[in-house]
Each structure stands twice: as structure tokens, then as C-alpha cells.
Design a protein around this motif. Structure first.
Motif, short mmCIF file in Angstrom:
data_model
loop_
_atom_site.label_atom_id
_atom_site.label_comp_id
_atom_site.label_asym_id
_atom_site.label_seq_id
_atom_site.Cartn_x
_atom_site.Cartn_y
_atom_site.Cartn_z
N LEU A 74 -55.87 -16.64 -66.56
CA LEU A 74 -56.21 -15.82 -65.40
C LEU A 74 -55.46 -14.50 -65.52
O LEU A 74 -54.23 -14.49 -65.62
CB LEU A 74 -55.81 -16.54 -64.11
CG LEU A 74 -55.84 -15.72 -62.82
CD1 LEU A 74 -57.27 -15.30 -62.48
CD2 LEU A 74 -55.23 -16.51 -61.67
N VAL A 75 -56.19 -13.41 -65.53
CA VAL A 75 -55.60 -12.07 -65.61
C VAL A 75 -55.94 -11.32 -64.33
O VAL A 75 -57.12 -11.17 -63.98
CB VAL A 75 -56.11 -11.28 -66.84
CG1 VAL A 75 -55.50 -9.89 -66.87
CG2 VAL A 75 -55.79 -12.03 -68.13
N ILE A 76 -54.91 -10.85 -63.62
CA ILE A 76 -55.09 -10.10 -62.38
C ILE A 76 -54.53 -8.69 -62.58
O ILE A 76 -53.38 -8.53 -63.00
CB ILE A 76 -54.37 -10.78 -61.20
CG1 ILE A 76 -54.95 -12.18 -60.97
CG2 ILE A 76 -54.49 -9.95 -59.93
CD1 ILE A 76 -54.23 -12.97 -59.90
N THR A 77 -55.35 -7.69 -62.31
CA THR A 77 -54.91 -6.31 -62.43
C THR A 77 -54.22 -5.91 -61.13
O THR A 77 -54.84 -5.91 -60.06
CB THR A 77 -56.10 -5.38 -62.71
OG1 THR A 77 -56.80 -5.84 -63.87
CG2 THR A 77 -55.63 -3.96 -62.95
N ASP A 78 -52.92 -5.59 -61.22
CA ASP A 78 -52.12 -5.33 -60.03
C ASP A 78 -52.02 -3.85 -59.69
O ASP A 78 -51.68 -3.50 -58.54
CB ASP A 78 -50.70 -5.88 -60.22
CG ASP A 78 -50.68 -7.38 -60.44
OD1 ASP A 78 -51.25 -8.09 -59.60
OD2 ASP A 78 -50.12 -7.83 -61.46
N TYR A 79 -52.27 -2.97 -60.65
CA TYR A 79 -52.06 -1.53 -60.47
C TYR A 79 -50.60 -1.31 -60.05
O TYR A 79 -49.69 -1.79 -60.70
CB TYR A 79 -53.06 -0.95 -59.48
CG TYR A 79 -54.50 -1.13 -59.94
CD1 TYR A 79 -54.98 -0.41 -61.03
CD2 TYR A 79 -55.35 -2.02 -59.29
CE1 TYR A 79 -56.29 -0.59 -61.47
CE2 TYR A 79 -56.65 -2.20 -59.72
CZ TYR A 79 -57.12 -1.48 -60.82
OH TYR A 79 -58.40 -1.66 -61.26
N SER A 80 -50.36 -0.64 -58.93
CA SER A 80 -48.97 -0.38 -58.50
C SER A 80 -48.54 -1.32 -57.38
O SER A 80 -47.54 -1.05 -56.69
CB SER A 80 -48.84 1.08 -58.03
OG SER A 80 -49.13 1.97 -59.10
N ASN A 81 -49.28 -2.42 -57.19
CA ASN A 81 -48.96 -3.36 -56.11
C ASN A 81 -48.00 -4.43 -56.59
O ASN A 81 -47.79 -4.63 -57.80
CB ASN A 81 -50.25 -4.02 -55.62
CG ASN A 81 -51.27 -3.02 -55.12
OD1 ASN A 81 -51.05 -2.36 -54.12
ND2 ASN A 81 -52.38 -2.89 -55.85
N GLU A 82 -47.42 -5.14 -55.63
CA GLU A 82 -46.53 -6.23 -55.97
C GLU A 82 -47.31 -7.39 -56.59
O GLU A 82 -48.51 -7.55 -56.37
CB GLU A 82 -45.77 -6.71 -54.73
CG GLU A 82 -46.68 -7.34 -53.68
CD GLU A 82 -45.90 -7.94 -52.52
OE1 GLU A 82 -44.70 -8.20 -52.69
OE2 GLU A 82 -46.51 -8.15 -51.45
N LEU A 83 -46.63 -8.20 -57.36
CA LEU A 83 -47.24 -9.36 -58.01
C LEU A 83 -47.73 -10.36 -56.97
O LEU A 83 -47.07 -10.60 -55.96
CB LEU A 83 -46.19 -10.02 -58.92
CG LEU A 83 -46.64 -11.24 -59.72
CD1 LEU A 83 -47.54 -10.82 -60.86
CD2 LEU A 83 -45.41 -11.97 -60.26
#
Length: 438
Positions: A306-315
């Protein structure tokens, strides 16, 4: 004669080995594992069981290596079913042959032909909008004597804020009537006259809720990486066995988020396969229930990434994961009171597909639910005999014997031909000498 006997002997050895190998395939020796199956009743009738994940992990993907036996050694035929949700529809050709208006009701009759098969749903198109109209559906074999199939149901259509909500399908008990007649009554509040029926469609619709197998998997540690140039996080999820999977349910602790995600099968690290993609979203104030990611196609795998793109957000904080797939159901019949428990053998990768007649004869829709059986833990088959190696590996010297015998046979043939040629040449010379003397 000795050479011929040797060749015949080698042939006998080869055919005997092939026969023994084929015979072994029919016994339970080639099956390395079994589980005990205990029906919850001892009466005759239909029973079923759900194939456990541990069994699927050690079986073929198509489960064609499963064999069910009674304690007396009798093979019990079964039907294997994948319990997915079913939403099928078969259209039935309908020809309009009568239409009439009686007061505030409009009726339309259709002919479905000589052999329409079963049908259980009618879709009715009518004119207008913002209505709620009662419907009656009747059937007949002669277009004269009509029997009511459904009455009291409604069709409706409402528009608001550029959106339309409608329902125009009426279901009724499965029927084989050649003729159908639908009667649509006007809406007492909005219709000033009987509605116009513009089209009637007939179909055989089959909607059946499946059975889902779900299991909890460990939440792995995450890894930080970049996905398409942006900060991302990934989790390699071990399903616990190599099994079918068509969804993941993720419990996420964060209050609100909206993140793109991808899921891949990492069975082969050098050749990862795409499984699903989408957006994980929760808004402030929404209930913190698990987010279900359903795959378009079921995948057979042990590990998913599972790959989640977070950008500049918290994990994202993933606290629990459940995997799921349609249950694999085995339906079988006990025609006599069998001793218990039964045994389900599996693990023979080269077993042939059984193609039981029982599976073909079992109705698609069962009249009653089979009695569920209990399945024990995996046991190693004490009678297991690994498949024999190829004859050339079991008896490596045999190939040299065959080559030697073949070479000797060829040599003897060549010597025999040479002798015949020599005798023929001598006879020809003798004949020429007698001719010249004469």
C-alpha cells in the motif's frame, strides 16, 4: 532372438513404470495434506464447508486438487462455488400487442414468444416526471386468462436541484408465462390523466448476496519514499498465506484526510502488479469507521504493498487492517449416514480436475441452505508418497542400456544389409562368368 527379447524386456519395464505412476495418481498417496470435516448433523442431505485460508495456501489456485473422502474410502463428489455477490440480468424479447386506457389506468400487453424461459422483472417507462404511480403485473399463457404476479408496488420519478431520483423496475416471482400485462395507475396528486406507457422491458434478474471471508492481518511498519516526486509512505502487508483477496479494510486514526493511494501485488519484487488505486478520504465530523478499498479484480497473492502519497501532510496512522475475499464454498451430499469425520485432501499440484456430475446437476439457486460443516486443522497425510521422479532419473543407467541396445540393433541391421549386398554381388559376378563362357 536374444536381442529381440532384450528390447521387449526394456519396453515392458517402461510401460510398467508408466502404469504404476498412473495408478498412484488415483490413490490418496499423492496428496500430502488433509483436514477433517465434521458435518453438524448425521442425517442425509446437503452439507457445505468454507475452504480455510490455510488449505488454500497449500492448494492450487483453482482448488482442483481438493478431494473429499468418507472414512470408508469412498470419494464424495462436491460442487465448488465462489460466493461473490451476483447481479445478473438476461433480457427477454418483448413484442407489444395491445395497449389501452381504462379511466385513470393505462395497460400494455407484451408477447415474450413461444419459449421465453424464466423472467422475474419488468422495467416500465412512462411519460412525465415528479410522480408516484401504482403498478400491477399479470401473466397468462393464452392472453385471455390472466393471473396476478405482483400488485401494490410503485414506480416513481422526482427531480430536485438538477438531480433525478427514480425507480421503474418491478420484481415478481419467477414465471414462464408467455404473455405479460402491466397496468399503471395515475398519480392522484400530479397526474391529470392516465399516464402514457412508452416502453416495457422484461428480464430475468438474479441478485444474490454472496458470502465474504475476512481476516485480520498484522499492521507492518511503514517506509518513507517518494511517489511521482512527492513524499509518500508505504506498508508491505502480509496476508498470512497465498490466498485470494479482493479488498482491504483500513482503520485510520486521523480525524480528516484526503490522500491518493495505490495497491500493488509484490509476490515477485522484480515484477510488481497493479491492483487498485483511488483516494482515501474522511471529513471532519464523519464517523471513524474502517475505509474499505475494493479491488476491481480479485488477486491471488501473499503480500500487497500500500502506497499513500502524503505530500506535505502528516503520516496517516493505520491501526488495523482486515483483508477479505468471496468465500470458497464446497457443497456435497450425504446419501447415507456416513461415519465421521470425513477427510478433505489437498496439495497435489498435478491432480486432474475432477469434473463431477454432481456439480453440473446441482441447481444454481438452492432451495434450502446446506448444513455447515466444521473443518479441523491441517494434518500431514501418513500415506503420502511423493510423485515418482521421471524414469530416467530413477534409473539413470536405463538410458545407456536403451542406447546400447539400439546401437547394437542398428549395427546388426547394417551387418545384415552388408551380407545381403555381398551375396548379391557374388551372384551377379557368377552369372556374368557363365554368360561369357557360353
Amino acid at each position: 532372438m536374444k536381442l529381440r527379447s532384450l528390447i521387449v524386456g526394456v519396453a515392458v519395464v517402461v510401460f510398467a513404470a508408466m502404469f504404476l505412476s498412473a495408478s498412484a495418481q488415483e490413490s490418496r498417496g499423492p496428496w500430502p495434506f488433509f483436514v477433517e470435516v465434521t458435518p453438524r448433523a448425521r442425517a442425509t442431505g446437503l452439507y457445505d464447508l468454507v475452504v480455510p485460508l490455510e488449505v488454500m495456501d497449500k492448494s492450487r489456485e483453482d482448488l482442483a486438487d481438493l478431494r473429499l473422502y468418507s472414512p470408508q474410502g469412498r470419494e464424495i463428489p462436491y460442487a465448488l462455488r465462489i460466493r461473490s455477490d451476483i447481479d445478473d440480468k438476461r433480457d427477454v424479447v418483448a413484442r407489444v400487442f395491445n395497449e389501452a386506457r381504462v379511466g385513470s389506468t393505462t395497460e400494455m400487453s407484451v408477447d415474450l414468444g413461444d419459449s421465453p424461459g424464466e423472467h422475474n422483472e419488468v422495467e416500465i417507462e412512462t411519460s412525465g416526471s415528479n410522480f408516484r404511480r401504482r403498478v400491477e403485473v399479470q401473466g397468462s399463457d393464452s392472453a385471455k386468462d390472466w393471473r396476478t404476479l405482483k400488485t401494490g408496488d410503485v414506480i416513481f420519478s422526482f427531480e430536485a436541484q438538477n438531480k433525478t431520483v427514480e425507480s421503474k423496475r418491478i420484481s415478481y416471482p419467477a414465471s414462464r408465462f408467455r404473455y405479460l400485462r402491466v397496468r399503471v395507475s395515475s398519480d392522484e396528486l400530479t397526474d391529470k390523466q392516465a399516464p402514457v406507457i412508452t416502453e416495457v422491458k422484461v428480464a430475468m434478474a438474479r441478485r444474490e448476496k454472496g458470502e465474504l471471508t475476512t481476516w485480520a492481518v498484522s499492521v507492518p511498519g511503514h517506509q518513507l519514499l517518494r511517489n511521482q516526486g512527492s513524499p509518500a509512505s508505504s506498508w508491505t502487508i502480509d496476508l498470512g498465506a497465498r490466498v485470494p483477496c479482493d479488498r482491504l479494510a483500513l482503520e485510520i486514526d486521523n480525524e480528516s484526510f484526503s490522500r491518493p493511494f495505490e495497491i500493488e501485488s509484490v509476490e515477485d519484487p522484480q515484477n510488481m502488479r497493479f491492483v487498485a488505486a483511488g483516494e482515501l478520504t474522511r471529513r471532519i465530523g464523519e464517523e471513524r469507521k474502517p475505509l474499505v478499498v475494493a479491488f476491481e479484480n480479485e488477486v491471488y497473492a501473499r503480500k500487497l504493498r500500500l502506497v499513500i502519497t502524503d505530500y506535505s501532510n502528516e503520516l496517516l496512522s493505520i491501526t488495523a487492517i482486515k483483508a477479505g475475499a468471496p468465500a470458497r464454498q464446497i457443497v456435497f451430499e450425504l446419501k447415507e449416514s456416513e461415519a465421521q469425520p470425513l477427510r478433505l485432501y489437498f496439495g497435489n499440484s498435478k491432480a486432474i480436475v475432477p469434473h463431477y456430475d454432481f456439480e453440473r446437476e446441482l441447481p444454481t439457486k438452492l432451495a434450502a441452505q446446506p448444513v455447515r460443516s466444521e473443518v479441523g486443522s491441517i494434518t500431514e497425510n501418513p500415506d503420502f508418497k511423493p510423485e515418482p521422479q521421471p524414469l530416467t532419473e530413477r534409473i539413470p543407467w536405463l538410458i545407456y542400456v536403451v542406447l546400447t541396445v539400439s546401437s547394437l540393433a542398428l549395427l546388426m541391421i547394417l551387418v545384415s544389409l552388408a551380407r545381403v549386398a555381398t551375396r548379391g554381388g557374388a551372384s551377379a559376378r557368377e552369372s556374368d562368368t557363365q554368360t561369357s563362357d557360353g
